[in-house]
Design an enzyme around this catalytic site. Structure first.
Site, PDB file in Angstrom:
ATOM      1  N   HIS A  60       0.415  -1.576  -0.221  1.00 39.28           N
ATOM      2  CA  HIS A  60       0.220  -0.019  -0.032  1.00 39.28           C
ATOM      3  C   HIS A  60       0.771   0.991   0.177  1.00 39.28           C
ATOM      4  O   HIS A  60       1.944   1.602   0.913  1.00 39.28           O
ATOM      5  CB  HIS A  60      -0.543  -0.175   1.685  1.00 39.28           C
ATOM      6  CG  HIS A  60      -2.050  -1.461   1.020  1.00 39.28           C
ATOM      7  ND1 HIS A  60      -2.381  -2.027   2.498  1.00 39.28           N
ATOM      8  CD2 HIS A  60      -2.456  -1.865   0.780  1.00 39.28           C
ATOM      9  CE1 HIS A  60      -2.801  -2.984   2.609  1.00 39.28           C
ATOM     10  NE2 HIS A  60      -3.174  -3.076   0.956  1.00 39.28           N
ATOM     11  N   LYS A  69       5.568   6.687   7.017  1.00 40.80           N
ATOM     12  CA  LYS A  69       5.091   5.862   7.728  1.00 40.80           C
ATOM     13  C   LYS A  69       5.980   5.847   9.380  1.00 40.80           C
ATOM     14  O   LYS A  69       7.410   5.407   8.871  1.00 40.80           O
ATOM     15  CB  LYS A  69       5.027   4.742   7.533  1.00 40.80           C
ATOM     16  CG  LYS A  69       3.568   4.836   6.980  1.00 40.80           C
ATOM     17  CD  LYS A  69       3.205   3.295   6.318  1.00 40.80           C
ATOM     18  CE  LYS A  69       2.295   3.918   5.571  1.00 40.80           C
ATOM     19  NZ  LYS A  69       1.316   2.385   5.414  1.00 40.80           N
ATOM     20  N   TYR A 129       1.310   2.109  13.557  1.00 39.86           N
ATOM     21  CA  TYR A 129       2.279   3.143  12.891  1.00 39.86           C
ATOM     22  C   TYR A 129       1.268   4.353  12.730  1.00 39.86           C
ATOM     23  O   TYR A 129       0.254   5.000  12.170  1.00 39.86           O
ATOM     24  CB  TYR A 129       2.540   2.250  11.098  1.00 39.86           C
ATOM     25  CG  TYR A 129       1.427   2.341  10.420  1.00 39.86           C
ATOM     26  CD1 TYR A 129       0.199   2.842   9.891  1.00 39.86           C
ATOM     27  CD2 TYR A 129       0.116   1.118  10.530  1.00 39.86           C
ATOM     28  CE1 TYR A 129      -0.226   2.725   8.528  1.00 39.86           C
ATOM     29  CE2 TYR A 129      -0.411   0.536  10.153  1.00 39.86           C
ATOM     30  CZ  TYR A 129      -1.541   2.243   8.879  1.00 39.86           C
ATOM     31  OH  TYR A 129      -2.658   1.434   8.292  1.00 39.86           O
ATOM     32  N   ASP A 168      -6.842  -6.620  -1.722  1.00 40.59           N
ATOM     33  CA  ASP A 168      -5.484  -6.901  -1.983  1.00 40.59           C
ATOM     34  C   ASP A 168      -5.202  -7.930  -3.000  1.00 40.59           C
ATOM     35  O   ASP A 168      -4.544  -8.226  -3.858  1.00 40.59           O
ATOM     36  CB  ASP A 168      -4.309  -7.041  -0.980  1.00 40.59           C
ATOM     37  CG  ASP A 168      -4.369  -5.538   0.082  1.00 40.59           C
ATOM     38  OD1 ASP A 168      -4.528  -4.408  -0.307  1.00 40.59           O
ATOM     39  OD2 ASP A 168      -3.338  -6.095   1.236  1.00 40.59           O
TER      40      ASP A 168
END
Length: 181
Positions: A60, A69, A129, A168
């Site tokens: 992603h 991130k 995250y 996904d």
């Protein structure tokens, strides 16, 4: 805290100092001035994902302006992967994988311009995250975790059952994702 860098510019593995005794451990997981000294951006949102063994989330990314991130595992263990999607980078299309777990409490920093994904290699995992820009579904992008061009070496067991979202499973190739950026 110690900082490890990688051949792919911008990626960092941050090792906090653990203060251990018979009760367990204590660590400082965030210190604004330390992260600023590393050139890390301000973080505006934190996400928490719980996953079961064999869950594979990714690959992603967020299109411009992107999302930096800071990934950490508070319970369990994952194999975390960053793919460089910066066309002008010397490491464009290269990937870096690291194991993150609740024993060492390391944090993996990915600057904007990277795709991210991970595989849960413990019975369960809680992953936190922080991100530098708010999530925007209109800017969401993804590509297949097993794209043959990238040759990501996921630590898969021969008979491992992967848990992958329907979304996904429909991801296209790395090249198709780049064309949408």
């Amino acid at each position: 805290m110690e900082v490890q860098t990688f051949a792919i510019e911008g990626l960092k593995l941050i090792r906090p100092r653990l203060f251990c005794d018979r009760r367990g451990y204590f660590l400082e997981s965030f210190r604004r001035n330390f992260f600023q000294s590393l050139g890390l951006p301000e973080f505006v949102q934190e996400n928490h994902a719980f996953s079961k063994a064999g869950a594979l989330r990714g690959m992603h990314f967020q299109k411009a302006p992107g999302q930096a991130k800071l990934v950490t595992v508070v319970s369990g263990e994952i194999f975390d992967v960053a793919v460089d999607m910066r066309p002008s980078s010397a490491s464009f299309g290269k990937w870096q994988g690291v194991y993150l777990n609740d024993r060492f409490c390391e944090q993996f920093f990915l600057p904007s311009g990277f795709a991210h994904g991970y595989l849960v290699v413990s019975p369960t995992a809680h992953v936190l995250y922080k991100v530098s820009h708010y999530y925007d579904p209109a800017l969401e992008g993804a590509f297949a975790y097993a794209d043959p061009e990238l040759k990501i070496k996921w630590p898969l067991n021969k008979n491992q059952q992967l848990l992958i979202s329907e979304k996904d499973l429909k991801n296209g190739s790395f090249q198709e994702a780049l064309a949408l950026c």
